[in-house]
Design a protein around this motif. Structure first.
Motif, mmCIF file in Angstrom:
data_model
loop_
_atom_site.group_PDB
_atom_site.id
_atom_site.type_symbol
_atom_site.label_atom_id
_atom_site.label_comp_id
_atom_site.label_asym_id
_atom_site.label_seq_id
_atom_site.Cartn_x
_atom_site.Cartn_y
_atom_site.Cartn_z
ATOM 1 N N ALA A 255 0.828 -1.204 0.000
ATOM 2 C CA ALA A 255 0.000 0.000 0.000
ATOM 3 C C ALA A 255 0.863 1.255 0.000
ATOM 4 O O ALA A 255 0.506 2.277 -0.598
ATOM 5 C CB ALA A 255 -0.931 -0.001 1.209
ATOM 6 N N THR A 256 2.021 1.165 0.653
ATOM 7 C CA THR A 256 2.925 2.322 0.729
ATOM 8 C C THR A 256 3.634 2.570 -0.599
ATOM 9 O O THR A 256 3.652 3.694 -1.108
ATOM 10 C CB THR A 256 3.969 2.093 1.834
ATOM 11 O OG1 THR A 256 3.299 1.978 3.101
ATOM 12 C CG2 THR A 256 4.961 3.249 1.896
ATOM 13 N N VAL A 257 4.218 1.532 -1.176
ATOM 14 C CA VAL A 257 5.054 1.721 -2.366
ATOM 15 C C VAL A 257 4.233 1.802 -3.652
ATOM 16 O O VAL A 257 4.754 2.248 -4.685
ATOM 17 C CB VAL A 257 6.100 0.599 -2.481
ATOM 18 C CG1 VAL A 257 7.012 0.595 -1.267
ATOM 19 C CG2 VAL A 257 5.448 -0.772 -2.660
ATOM 20 N N SER A 258 2.973 1.367 -3.610
ATOM 21 C CA SER A 258 2.160 1.411 -4.831
ATOM 22 C C SER A 258 1.550 2.781 -5.081
ATOM 23 O O SER A 258 0.928 3.003 -6.126
ATOM 24 C CB SER A 258 1.049 0.353 -4.763
ATOM 25 O OG SER A 258 0.171 0.609 -3.686
ATOM 26 N N THR A 259 1.707 3.703 -4.129
ATOM 27 C CA THR A 259 1.220 5.064 -4.336
ATOM 28 C C THR A 259 2.004 5.728 -5.470
ATOM 29 O O THR A 259 3.196 5.967 -5.363
ATOM 30 C CB THR A 259 1.382 5.898 -3.052
ATOM 31 O OG1 THR A 259 0.697 5.249 -1.978
ATOM 32 C CG2 THR A 259 0.822 7.290 -3.245
ATOM 33 N N GLY A 260 1.326 5.966 -6.564
ATOM 34 C CA GLY A 260 1.991 6.540 -7.729
ATOM 35 C C GLY A 260 2.693 5.528 -8.603
ATOM 36 O O GLY A 260 3.277 5.892 -9.633
ATOM 37 N N ASN A 261 2.699 4.272 -8.221
ATOM 38 C CA ASN A 261 3.361 3.219 -9.015
ATOM 39 C C ASN A 261 2.625 1.904 -8.792
ATOM 40 O O ASN A 261 3.023 1.076 -7.975
ATOM 41 C CB ASN A 261 4.826 3.089 -8.628
ATOM 42 C CG ASN A 261 5.569 2.086 -9.500
ATOM 43 O OD1 ASN A 261 5.024 1.579 -10.487
ATOM 44 N ND2 ASN A 261 6.798 1.789 -9.150
ATOM 45 N N GLU A 262 1.546 1.707 -9.519
ATOM 46 C CA GLU A 262 0.695 0.543 -9.308
ATOM 47 C C GLU A 262 1.267 -0.741 -9.899
ATOM 48 O O GLU A 262 0.624 -1.787 -9.847
ATOM 49 C CB GLU A 262 -0.693 0.807 -9.886
ATOM 50 C CG GLU A 262 -1.444 1.910 -9.137
ATOM 51 C CD GLU A 262 -2.897 1.991 -9.535
ATOM 52 O OE1 GLU A 262 -3.276 1.373 -10.556
ATOM 53 O OE2 GLU A 262 -3.669 2.679 -8.819
ATOM 54 N N SER A 263 2.466 -0.671 -10.450
ATOM 55 C CA SER A 263 3.092 -1.895 -10.947
ATOM 56 C C SER A 263 3.359 -2.885 -9.816
ATOM 57 O O SER A 263 3.466 -4.099 -10.059
ATOM 58 C CB SER A 263 4.409 -1.574 -11.659
ATOM 59 O OG SER A 263 5.325 -0.940 -10.790
ATOM 60 N N TRP A 264 3.452 -2.392 -8.577
ATOM 61 C CA TRP A 264 3.654 -3.303 -7.444
ATOM 62 C C TRP A 264 2.441 -4.177 -7.191
ATOM 63 O O TRP A 264 2.560 -5.248 -6.602
ATOM 64 C CB TRP A 264 4.027 -2.512 -6.191
ATOM 65 C CG TRP A 264 5.406 -1.922 -6.304
ATOM 66 C CD1 TRP A 264 5.738 -0.606 -6.436
ATOM 67 C CD2 TRP A 264 6.636 -2.654 -6.335
ATOM 68 N NE1 TRP A 264 7.102 -0.468 -6.542
ATOM 69 C CE2 TRP A 264 7.678 -1.709 -6.479
ATOM 70 C CE3 TRP A 264 6.953 -4.008 -6.249
ATOM 71 C CZ2 TRP A 264 9.012 -2.080 -6.539
ATOM 72 C CZ3 TRP A 264 8.285 -4.392 -6.305
ATOM 73 C CH2 TRP A 264 9.300 -3.430 -6.453
ATOM 74 N N LEU A 265 1.287 -3.736 -7.642
ATOM 75 C CA LEU A 265 0.108 -4.595 -7.533
ATOM 76 C C LEU A 265 0.247 -5.811 -8.437
ATOM 77 O O LEU A 265 -0.191 -6.918 -8.089
ATOM 78 C CB LEU A 265 -1.156 -3.806 -7.887
ATOM 79 C CG LEU A 265 -1.437 -2.549 -7.055
ATOM 80 C CD1 LEU A 265 -2.762 -1.926 -7.469
ATOM 81 C CD2 LEU A 265 -1.433 -2.870 -5.574
ATOM 82 N N ILE A 266 0.867 -5.624 -9.589
ATOM 83 C CA ILE A 266 1.109 -6.754 -10.486
ATOM 84 C C ILE A 266 2.128 -7.709 -9.885
ATOM 85 O O ILE A 266 2.025 -8.934 -10.028
ATOM 86 C CB ILE A 266 1.582 -6.245 -11.869
ATOM 87 C CG1 ILE A 266 0.541 -5.303 -12.471
ATOM 88 C CG2 ILE A 266 1.855 -7.411 -12.806
ATOM 89 C CD1 ILE A 266 -0.815 -5.944 -12.673
ATOM 90 N N VAL A 267 3.125 -7.163 -9.194
ATOM 91 C CA VAL A 267 4.102 -8.022 -8.507
ATOM 92 C C VAL A 267 3.404 -8.885 -7.459
ATOM 93 O O VAL A 267 3.656 -10.088 -7.342
ATOM 94 C CB VAL A 267 5.209 -7.161 -7.865
ATOM 95 C CG1 VAL A 267 6.125 -8.028 -7.002
ATOM 96 C CG2 VAL A 267 6.011 -6.437 -8.936
ATOM 97 N N ALA A 268 2.510 -8.258 -6.684
ATOM 98 C CA ALA A 268 1.754 -9.015 -5.676
ATOM 99 C C ALA A 268 0.894 -10.083 -6.326
ATOM 100 O O ALA A 268 0.798 -11.221 -5.838
ATOM 101 C CB ALA A 268 0.886 -8.062 -4.847
ATOM 102 N N ALA A 269 0.268 -9.745 -7.460
ATOM 103 C CA ALA A 269 -0.550 -10.722 -8.176
ATOM 104 C C ALA A 269 0.301 -11.874 -8.701
ATOM 105 O O ALA A 269 -0.123 -13.036 -8.680
ATOM 106 C CB ALA A 269 -1.287 -10.044 -9.323
#
Length: 472
Positions: A255-269
């Protein structure tokens, strides 16, 4: 922001309970170690009550903003305390009267404190403290309760934990250098302007370290070996309690690092998908029930990572994660409690005819395994439904399909265990064996299974009545 230690009262209660058990247990004769178990249980119940009451207060930040006392922390505290309490029920049947009984209870409480710290931290340095406070007692728990095989399992856990800890601290070092601080609010402000490659290295290293605690890809290798090699008590704890705090910590970090960079959501997926497929496919070939549950744990972590991929995109993300953690804790404890009640049954075929010899255990096993599959009206079904819905709301329709597909895949290897348990016994069936009464683990397993069923019915009724998001 304040330095009020009272905000950490549940953690303080559990940790002080561990100290009392550790010191007091040294003066108790072996036949009175139940006193240490009682003290540990009271500490956990007290911490759960305090945490539940504190959830009514507005969110607060403790110790200069390094620790969040909010709904996520409160729910995690309650789940951790109650799950550890159930583990004590398993332990009271397996290690009662042993030389290290009170020591094991103390280690449970110390590790549970570390897991609570993981769940509430909003600072990378405190994250390291929580990681270490969880890991170090865990090594002792694995080694103390498993005999010769437990020593091997403890070594594997230790080496994997040491490597993961080093990787996590490397990631913290990189992120500190980039942001000039370690609190999450500073990371949110500074990381978007930092070099992308360096941020990627730092965040991936921290995630990899947390995956050791969660038991998911890429730091999952120790879970099946430890679950198989150690005692039932340790296996129940290590596959249940640590992942509660670790997954909440992963949620906060993403939630912290995905602010402005939603590519981390794909990493989590991607981590969720890898854990689901690897855990379910590897479980197909297992003949040892605890090793099968170990690989099942890896797959379950994948399901619980799905809401992390929906951070900021779905209102169901956090509620579905917290509910799934509670549902999984109850269901997993029920499954492992059955294996602890039958410690000599180390092959799936040993359970043949269980419904004739021990119908209560057979029914508990049925509820637990169907619960892990995600069969209605059991609690994990509601957890999978809400996590899949969160993924759909977040625009990850393909991830919803992966959840459904993996749930179907898991059914087949759970049936490899359910089938023999409800089959007609043959003259070659092992049947009951000396030393397999396991009264306390059996009672604990039945209690957890009934709680899972009740939670699932209640949550399912709420879902149907509201025709929308599940309220927690």
């Amino acid at each position: 922001m304040q330095m009020d230690p009272a905000l950490l009262l549940p953690e303080i209660i559990v940790f002080l309970g561990g100290l009392v058990v550790l010191i007091g247990g040294s003066f108790l004769p072996r036949d009175r170690q139940w006193v240490a178990r009682t003290v540990a249980a009271l500490a956990l119940v007290g911490a759960a009550i305090v945490a539940a009451v504190a959830m009514a207060d507005p969110p607060q930040a403790a110790f200069a903003g390094t620790y969040a006392v909010d709904v996520a922390t409160g729910a995690a505290r309650v789940i951790i305390a109650l799950a550890t309490l159930l583990v004590l029920g398993v332990a009271s049947g397996e290690i009662a009267g042993s030389h290290r009984e009170s020591d094991t209870y103390a280690l449970f409480l110390f590790a549970a404190t570390g897991v609570m710290v993981l769940a509430g931290t909003t600072d990378l340095l405190v994250l390291i403290v929580g990681f270490l406070l969880t890991s170090i007692p865990l090594y002792g728990i694995v080694g103390l309760t498993g005999g010769k095989t437990g020593a091997e399992a403890a070594m594997k856990t230790y080496f994997m934990g040491s490597l993961s800890g080093i990787v996590l601290m490397l990631g913290v070092t990189v992120l500190y250098a980039l942001a000039g601080g370690t609190d999450y609010s500073r990371l949110t402000d500074e990381l978007p302007a930092a070099p992308v490659a360096a941020v990627g290295v730092g965040v991936l290293c921290v995630l990899a370290g947390l995956m050791f605690k969660a038991g998911g890809v890429p730091a999952h290798f120790w879970i099946p070996d430890a679950a198989q090699g150690t005692g039932g008590t340790a296996a129940t704890f290590l596959t249940t309690v640590p992942k509660i705090g670790a997954l909440v910590a992963v949620y906060r970090l993403v939630a912290t690092v995905s602010t402005g960079n939603e590519s981390w959501l794909i990493v989590a997926a991607a981590l969720a998908t890898a854990s689901m497929f690897l855990g379910n496919l590897a479980a197909y070939w297992q003949s040892d029930p605890r090793r099968l549950l170990g690989w099942s744990t890896v797959a379950q972590v994948g399901y619980m990572l799905v809401p992390v991929a929906a951070v900021g995109r779905s209102d169901l993300a956090l509620p579905s994660l917290l509910f799934y953690l509670a549902a999984y804790a109850l269901t997993n404890v029920a499954a492992f409690a059955v294996t602890a009640a039958l410690p000599e049954h180390r092959k799936l075929t040993d359970y043949r005819g269980l419904v004739r010899t021990r119908p209560g255990l057979a029914l508990t096993l049925l509820v637990a395994l169907l619960g892990l599959v995600g069969t209605p009206p059991l609690a994990v079904f509601v957890g999978k439904l809400t996590t899949a819905t969160a993924a759909w709301d977040a625009g990850h329709g393909w991830l919803t399909f992966v959840v459904v597909l993996n749930s179907l895949l898991s059914l087949f290897y759970y049936l490899r265990w359910i089938g023999p348990a409800f089959a007609r016994p043959t003259k070659d069936s092992p049947g009951p064996r000396p030393g397999t009464t396991g009264a306390w683990p059996a009672v604990t397993g039945a209690t957890a299974a009934i709680a899972s069923l009740g939670l699932g019915i209640l949550a399912g009724s709420l879902w149907a009545a509201l025709e929308g998001p599940l309220l927690l």
